[in-house]
Structure formats: C-alpha cells, structure tokens
Design a protein around this motif. Structure first.
Motif, PDB file in Angstrom:
ATOM      1  N   PHE A  75     -14.751 -21.428   7.035  1.00 18.03           N
ATOM      2  CA  PHE A  75     -14.473 -20.524   6.156  1.00 18.03           C
ATOM      3  C   PHE A  75     -13.571 -19.261   6.386  1.00 18.03           C
ATOM      4  CE2 PHE A  75     -18.352 -22.886   5.206  1.00 18.03           C
ATOM      5  CZ  PHE A  75     -18.169 -23.126   3.697  1.00 18.03           C
ATOM      6  N   TYR A  76     -12.621 -19.200   5.535  1.00 20.33           N
ATOM      7  CA  TYR A  76     -11.449 -18.080   5.836  1.00 20.33           C
ATOM      8  C   TYR A  76     -11.840 -17.178   4.782  1.00 20.33           C
ATOM      9  CZ  TYR A  76      -8.929 -20.856   9.314  1.00 20.33           C
ATOM     10  OH  TYR A  76      -8.730 -21.405  10.460  1.00 20.33           O
ATOM     11  N   TYR A  77     -11.457 -15.751   5.313  1.00 24.03           N
ATOM     12  CA  TYR A  77     -11.743 -14.716   4.416  1.00 24.03           C
ATOM     13  C   TYR A  77     -10.615 -13.496   4.801  1.00 24.03           C
ATOM     14  CZ  TYR A  77     -14.501 -13.101   8.512  1.00 24.03           C
ATOM     15  OH  TYR A  77     -15.116 -12.546   9.785  1.00 24.03           O
ATOM     16  N   LEU A  78     -10.654 -12.634   4.042  1.00 16.61           N
ATOM     17  CA  LEU A  78      -9.711 -11.433   4.248  1.00 16.61           C
ATOM     18  C   LEU A  78     -10.438 -10.380   5.145  1.00 16.61           C
ATOM     19  CD1 LEU A  78      -8.187 -10.384   0.854  1.00 16.61           C
ATOM     20  CD2 LEU A  78      -6.859 -11.669   2.652  1.00 16.61           C
ATOM     21  N   LYS A  79      -9.949  -9.877   6.045  1.00 14.02           N
ATOM     22  CA  LYS A  79     -10.419  -8.967   7.073  1.00 14.02           C
ATOM     23  C   LYS A  79     -11.062  -7.674   6.288  1.00 14.02           C
ATOM     24  CE  LYS A  79      -9.157  -9.607  11.576  1.00 14.02           C
ATOM     25  NZ  LYS A  79      -8.314  -9.185  12.789  1.00 14.02           N
ATOM     26  N   ASP A  80     -12.076  -6.976   6.526  1.00 13.78           N
ATOM     27  CA  ASP A  80     -12.427  -5.848   5.857  1.00 13.78           C
ATOM     28  C   ASP A  80     -11.150  -4.782   5.697  1.00 13.78           C
ATOM     29  OD1 ASP A  80     -14.886  -6.819   5.190  1.00 13.78           O
ATOM     30  OD2 ASP A  80     -15.800  -5.735   7.029  1.00 13.78           O
ATOM     31  N   GLU A  81     -10.626  -4.485   6.788  1.00 13.69           N
ATOM     32  CA  GLU A  81      -9.680  -3.407   6.809  1.00 13.69           C
ATOM     33  C   GLU A  81      -8.289  -3.633   6.298  1.00 13.69           C
ATOM     34  OE1 GLU A  81      -9.326  -5.738  10.831  1.00 13.69           O
ATOM     35  OE2 GLU A  81     -10.979  -4.967   9.698  1.00 13.69           O
ATOM     36  N   VAL A  82      -8.406  -4.835   5.577  1.00  8.87           N
ATOM     37  CA  VAL A  82      -7.151  -5.043   4.854  1.00  8.87           C
ATOM     38  C   VAL A  82      -7.406  -5.467   3.280  1.00  8.87           C
ATOM     39  CG1 VAL A  82      -5.640  -5.762   6.422  1.00  8.87           C
ATOM     40  CG2 VAL A  82      -6.761  -7.678   5.447  1.00  8.87           C
ATOM     41  N   ILE A  83      -8.828  -5.473   2.861  1.00  7.98           N
ATOM     42  CA  ILE A  83      -8.930  -5.815   1.319  1.00  7.98           C
ATOM     43  C   ILE A  83      -8.535  -4.866   0.729  1.00  7.98           C
ATOM     44  CG2 ILE A  83     -10.947  -5.997   0.000  1.00  7.98           C
ATOM     45  CD1 ILE A  83     -12.560  -7.394   2.204  1.00  7.98           C
ATOM     46  N   GLU A  84      -8.542  -3.608   0.790  1.00  7.50           N
ATOM     47  CA  GLU A  84      -7.952  -2.534  -0.143  1.00  7.50           C
ATOM     48  C   GLU A  84      -6.643  -2.719  -0.220  1.00  7.50           C
ATOM     49  OE1 GLU A  84      -7.764   2.453  -0.316  1.00  7.50           O
ATOM     50  OE2 GLU A  84      -9.661   1.411   0.570  1.00  7.50           O
ATOM     51  N   LEU A  85      -5.904  -2.763   0.747  1.00 10.31           N
ATOM     52  CA  LEU A  85      -4.551  -2.769   0.805  1.00 10.31           C
ATOM     53  C   LEU A  85      -4.038  -4.284  -0.015  1.00 10.31           C
ATOM     54  CD1 LEU A  85      -1.538  -2.194   1.685  1.00 10.31           C
ATOM     55  CD2 LEU A  85      -2.004  -3.720   3.663  1.00 10.31           C
ATOM     56  N   MET A  86      -4.907  -5.342   0.253  1.00 14.78           N
ATOM     57  CA  MET A  86      -4.456  -6.670  -0.443  1.00 14.78           C
ATOM     58  C   MET A  86      -4.699  -6.510  -1.800  1.00 14.78           C
ATOM     59  SD  MET A  86      -2.969  -8.744   1.352  1.00 14.78           S
ATOM     60  CE  MET A  86      -2.282  -7.543   2.225  1.00 14.78           C
ATOM     61  N   GLN A  87      -5.841  -5.728  -2.275  1.00 16.23           N
ATOM     62  CA  GLN A  87      -6.153  -5.373  -3.652  1.00 16.23           C
ATOM     63  C   GLN A  87      -4.860  -4.752  -4.193  1.00 16.23           C
ATOM     64  OE1 GLN A  87     -10.112  -3.515  -4.340  1.00 16.23           O
ATOM     65  NE2 GLN A  87      -9.551  -3.413  -6.252  1.00 16.23           N
ATOM     66  N   GLN A  88      -4.505  -3.863  -3.841  1.00 22.15           N
ATOM     67  CA  GLN A  88      -3.447  -3.108  -4.377  1.00 22.15           C
ATOM     68  C   GLN A  88      -2.257  -3.938  -4.291  1.00 22.15           C
ATOM     69  OE1 GLN A  88      -2.795   0.143  -1.791  1.00 22.15           O
ATOM     70  NE2 GLN A  88      -4.773   1.290  -2.556  1.00 22.15           N
ATOM     71  N   LEU A  89      -1.908  -4.713  -3.550  1.00 24.40           N
ATOM     72  CA  LEU A  89      -0.708  -5.381  -3.439  1.00 24.40           C
ATOM     73  C   LEU A  89      -0.776  -6.801  -4.438  1.00 24.40           C
ATOM     74  CD1 LEU A  89       0.512  -5.420   0.269  1.00 24.40           C
ATOM     75  CD2 LEU A  89       1.668  -4.152  -1.697  1.00 24.40           C
ATOM     76  N   LEU A  90      -1.777  -7.340  -4.231  1.00 25.06           N
ATOM     77  CA  LEU A  90      -1.873  -8.741  -4.892  1.00 25.06           C
ATOM     78  C   LEU A  90      -2.613  -8.325  -6.589  1.00 25.06           C
ATOM     79  CD1 LEU A  90      -3.700 -10.685  -2.464  1.00 25.06           C
ATOM     80  CD2 LEU A  90      -1.623 -10.773  -3.139  1.00 25.06           C
ATOM     81  N   GLY A  91      -2.789  -7.042  -6.615  1.00 24.89           N
ATOM     82  CA  GLY A  91      -3.292  -6.707  -8.025  1.00 24.89           C
ATOM     83  C   GLY A  91      -2.003  -6.656  -8.950  1.00 24.89           C
ATOM     84  N   TYR A  92      -0.698  -6.364  -8.692  1.00 28.63           N
ATOM     85  CA  TYR A  92       0.384  -6.228  -9.265  1.00 28.63           C
ATOM     86  C   TYR A  92       0.790  -7.713  -9.927  1.00 28.63           C
ATOM     87  CZ  TYR A  92       0.969  -1.626  -7.617  1.00 28.63           C
ATOM     88  OH  TYR A  92       1.071  -0.244  -7.603  1.00 28.63           O
ATOM     89  N   LEU A  93       0.580  -8.820  -8.826  1.00 29.21           N
ATOM     90  CA  LEU A  93       0.710 -10.353  -9.381  1.00 29.21           C
ATOM     91  C   LEU A  93      -0.467 -11.062 -10.021  1.00 29.21           C
ATOM     92  CD1 LEU A  93       1.886 -11.013  -5.593  1.00 29.21           C
ATOM     93  CD2 LEU A  93       2.995 -10.550  -7.415  1.00 29.21           C
ATOM     94  N   GLU A  94      -1.457  -9.980 -10.585  1.00 28.65           N
ATOM     95  CA  GLU A  94      -2.440 -10.869 -11.115  1.00 28.65           C
ATOM     96  C   GLU A  94      -2.024 -11.827 -12.308  1.00 28.65           C
ATOM     97  OE1 GLU A  94      -6.313 -11.189 -11.329  1.00 28.65           O
ATOM     98  OE2 GLU A  94      -5.588 -10.967  -9.371  1.00 28.65           O
ATOM     99  N   ARG A  95      -0.966 -11.523 -12.900  1.00 32.70           N
ATOM    100  CA  ARG A  95      -0.579 -12.346 -14.055  1.00 32.70           C
ATOM    101  C   ARG A  95       0.541 -13.278 -14.002  1.00 32.70           C
ATOM    102  NH1 ARG A  95      -0.999  -7.147 -17.806  1.00 32.70           N
ATOM    103  NH2 ARG A  95      -3.077  -7.305 -18.449  1.00 32.70           N
ATOM    104  N   ASP A  96       0.804 -13.445 -12.589  1.00 33.71           N
ATOM    105  CA  ASP A  96       1.670 -14.709 -12.170  1.00 33.71           C
ATOM    106  C   ASP A  96       1.070 -15.813 -12.606  1.00 33.71           C
ATOM    107  OD1 ASP A  96       4.183 -15.253 -10.549  1.00 33.71           O
ATOM    108  OD2 ASP A  96       2.529 -16.579  -9.687  1.00 33.71           O
ATOM    109  N   PRO A  97       1.895 -16.762 -13.366  1.00 34.67           N
ATOM    110  CA  PRO A  97       1.544 -18.228 -13.824  1.00 34.67           C
ATOM    111  C   PRO A  97       0.940 -18.924 -12.876  1.00 34.67           C
ATOM    112  CG  PRO A  97       3.510 -17.657 -14.703  1.00 34.67           C
ATOM    113  CD  PRO A  97       3.202 -16.372 -13.710  1.00 34.67           C
ATOM    114  N   GLN A  98       1.621 -19.003 -11.531  1.00 30.93           N
ATOM    115  CA  GLN A  98       1.319 -19.720 -10.439  1.00 30.93           C
ATOM    116  C   GLN A  98      -0.151 -19.344  -9.943  1.00 30.93           C
ATOM    117  OE1 GLN A  98       2.915 -22.697  -9.120  1.00 30.93           O
ATOM    118  NE2 GLN A  98       0.721 -22.963  -8.437  1.00 30.93           N
ATOM    119  N   LEU A  99      -0.188 -18.036  -9.915  1.00 35.86           N
ATOM    120  CA  LEU A  99      -1.611 -17.640  -9.064  1.00 35.86           C
ATOM    121  C   LEU A  99      -2.739 -17.755  -9.962  1.00 35.86           C
ATOM    122  CD1 LEU A  99      -0.405 -14.290  -7.224  1.00 35.86           C
ATOM    123  CD2 LEU A  99      -0.817 -16.686  -6.570  1.00 35.86           C
TER     124      LEU A  99
END
Length: 131
Positions: A75-99
C-alpha cells in the motif's frame, strides 16, 4: 512531521514529479484516499503494472510517497511531511475532469468491493450461496 523548510534541493524532485500527468493522477488519488495498492491504481488509471510501478518508484525516490506491506499487498501513501504541500498544490486541481473521473472510478471500485465483501460475509454466516 510537517515540512518546515523548502529548499531548492528538496523542491527540484517534487517539481519534476509534478511535471508528469501520470504522477499527478497517482498523487491526487493517494491524497484523496490516504493509501492505495498498486492493483487499485492500475485499474483506476488503466495503466500497466510496469508503468504504475515505475511511476510509484519515481515518486518514492522524489520523497513524496512511502509504502507499507501487508501480506502480499503493498500500500502506497503520501509521506506525512508532504501532505500539507500536496493538499495546497492538488487542491487547485480538484475540478480537473480527469482527476474527478479517476476518483469516481475508484469510488465505484471501492463500493463494489464492499458489496462483494458483504456477500461473502453473509455466505459464511448463513451457509447458503449468495447470488
């Protein structure tokens, strides 16, 4: 552990990882679902096992994901130290049709798995076949 300092040396592999659509799709699914196994990622993304493993290895080497083993499953998961960064970056892509589509496919896969587990559980307790 939260990311406190962001250096060029730390950021470079992250930006390279985000430079590929396949890896962004994987990161988004891991962020939304906490952890996933390779077979689920393969099914949702319609990737081969080789492509999925190669992209996960890239993300692991970039310091973004880690894994845990449970019997034969990984099982793969995001490392704790990058979750906040990924949340900020990927949050902008939340409405992307492919995602959005990827997440819907995973939700369907997950609900079918829960239904199958429920049917198996009922079969064990009642001793009768469930169709």
């Amino acid at each position: 552990m939260r990311l406190k300092h962001f250096t060029v040396a730390f950021g470079l592999p992250i930006f390279k990882a985000l430079g590929d659509e396949s890896r962004v799709r994987i990161l988004h699914l891991l962020w939304r679902n906490q952890e996933m196994c390779i077979s689920d990622l393969e099914q949702v993304l319609d990737f081969t096992q080789t492509k999925t493993s190669r992209q996960l290895l890239f993300l692991k080497n970039a310091g973004l994901v880690s894994f845990r083993r449970l019997d034969n499953w990984v099982f793969y998961y995001l490392k704790d130290e990058v979750i906040e960064l990924m949340q900020q970056l990927l949050g902008y892509l939340e409405r992307d049709p492919q995602l959005v589509h990827d997440q819907q496919v995973y939700q369907t896969l997950w609900s079918n798995r829960e239904l199958a587990a429920y049917k198996l559980q009922n079969r064990r307790w009642t001793g009768t076949p469930v169709s």
